[in-house]
Design an enzyme around this catalytic site. Structure first.
Site, PDB file in Angstrom:
ATOM      1  N   GLU A   1       0.875  -1.169   0.000  1.00  0.00           N
ATOM      2  CA  GLU A   1       0.000   0.000   0.000  1.00  0.00           C
ATOM      3  C   GLU A   1       0.923   1.232   0.000  1.00  0.00           C
ATOM      4  O   GLU A   1       1.707   1.413   0.929  1.00  0.00           O
ATOM      5  CB  GLU A   1      -0.848  -0.048   1.281  1.00  0.00           C
ATOM      6  CG  GLU A   1      -2.096   0.754   1.259  1.00  0.00           C
ATOM      7  CD  GLU A   1      -2.942   0.534   2.514  1.00  0.00           C
ATOM      8  OE1 GLU A   1      -4.154   0.764   2.429  1.00  0.00           O
ATOM      9  OE2 GLU A   1      -2.419   0.145   3.571  1.00  0.00           O
TER      10      GLU A   1
ATOM     11  N   ASN B   1      -6.234  -0.974   6.840  1.00  0.00           N
ATOM     12  CA  ASN B   1      -6.642  -1.026   8.246  1.00  0.00           C
ATOM     13  C   ASN B   1      -7.924  -0.261   8.544  1.00  0.00           C
ATOM     14  O   ASN B   1      -8.588  -0.537   9.543  1.00  0.00           O
ATOM     15  CB  ASN B   1      -5.506  -0.546   9.143  1.00  0.00           C
ATOM     16  CG  ASN B   1      -4.476  -1.643   9.327  1.00  0.00           C
ATOM     17  OD1 ASN B   1      -4.831  -2.810   9.457  1.00  0.00           O
ATOM     18  ND2 ASN B   1      -3.208  -1.296   9.327  1.00  0.00           N
TER      19      ASN B   1
END
Length: 277
Positions: free
Chosen positions: A146, A184
């Site tokens: 990411e 997340n």
């Protein structure tokens, strides 16, 4: 240069060396660096035993790795990837020091899983050269990186990090700088909700995990995953989301707080939602 020789840092150093880069693996103590280097050796030995790698290839990869306990070694790096504890004060202090030691052209990347890249970058005199490079655990296996652009991250720096990620045989995905990024921001509330289901007596941890594995085709249930990540890390990320968005949908479950206070942090301490030998 990879800063932090723990599970994430040693994994990142391994994939960089496997991709042909010369890597300095750094930590604050010799014993930490030696442990990280030992983990890389173990991983590569396993590849040789399984016939996926020749002994000569393993030796070549290991020859690209050097160890360090002096941050001044950042003067030799074109790219620094930080993989230390998930704490803003620790990271900003480290980036301030790296800013002094690393050459002007050096890109400073953070493997943070939730903290704002813009705030980390503000601790330096080169915010345009600071970027998030969030690897997944275990690093040698998981394909995703990411990539998080801070407010001032330059296009050149983004393109370089995207190219490096591809050279590491990873799949880079671009994300803007918001609390928890994407991985997340979606994963941790799911884990937190699973903990609430146990806290409220809706189901046992085993039942929650079975439902998510068999019904949603997840490779492991959310509570097993929470134990694997570390319940202290899960709590820290939920607190980051709660504070960053100011929205009570990110409120950490009281049971999660209780387990962390008890020292039940999951697999690394031998007890979390499950007990480990």
């Amino acid at each position: 240069m990879v800063i932090g020789a723990g599970q994430m840092g040693s994994g990142i150093a391994q994939v960089c060396a496997m991709a042909g880069y010369d890597v300095i693996l750094h930590d604050i103590k010799d014993e930490f660096v030696e442990k990280g280097f030992g983990n890389i050796q173990k991983n590569l030995n396993r590849q040789v035993e399984k016939g996926r790698m020749e002994e000569s290839e393993k030796e070549t990869i290991l020859s690209r790795l050097t160890t360090s306990v002096s941050l001044e070694n950042a003067s030799k790096a074109d790219l620094v990837i930080e993989a230390v504890v998930e704490n803003m004060d620790v990271k900003t202090q480290l980036f301030k020091m790296l800013d002094q030691y690393a050459p002007d052209h050096t890109i400073l990347a953070s493997n943070t899983s939730s903290l704002p890249i813009t705030e980390i970058a503000a601790a330096t005199e080169r915010p345009e050269k600071v970027i998030g490079m969030h690897f997944m655990n275990p690093v040698p296996v998981m394909k995703l990186v990411e990539i998080i652009r801070g407010l001032q991250t330059s296009d050149d720096v983004y393109e370089t990090i995207e190219a490096v990620s591809r050279k590491l045989s990873k799949v880079p995905v671009e994300v803007n700088d918001f609390p928890g990024f994407i991985s997340n921001r979606i994963l941790m509330p799911m884990i937190n909700e699973a903990i609430f289901a146990v806290y409220e007596g809706v189901a046992t941890p085993e039942a929650v995990d079975e439902i998510m594995k068999l019904g949603m085709n997840h490779p492991m249930g959310p509570l097993t995953l929470a134990d694997f990540i570390g319940l202290d890390t899960c709590l820290y990320i939920m607190e980051t989301l709660h504070e960053g968005f100011g929205d009570d949908k990110y409120r950490p479950c009281p049971l999660l707080r209780k387990y962390v206070k008890a020292g039940w942090l999951g697999k690394k301490t031998g007890k979390g939602f499950y007990t480990y030998a």
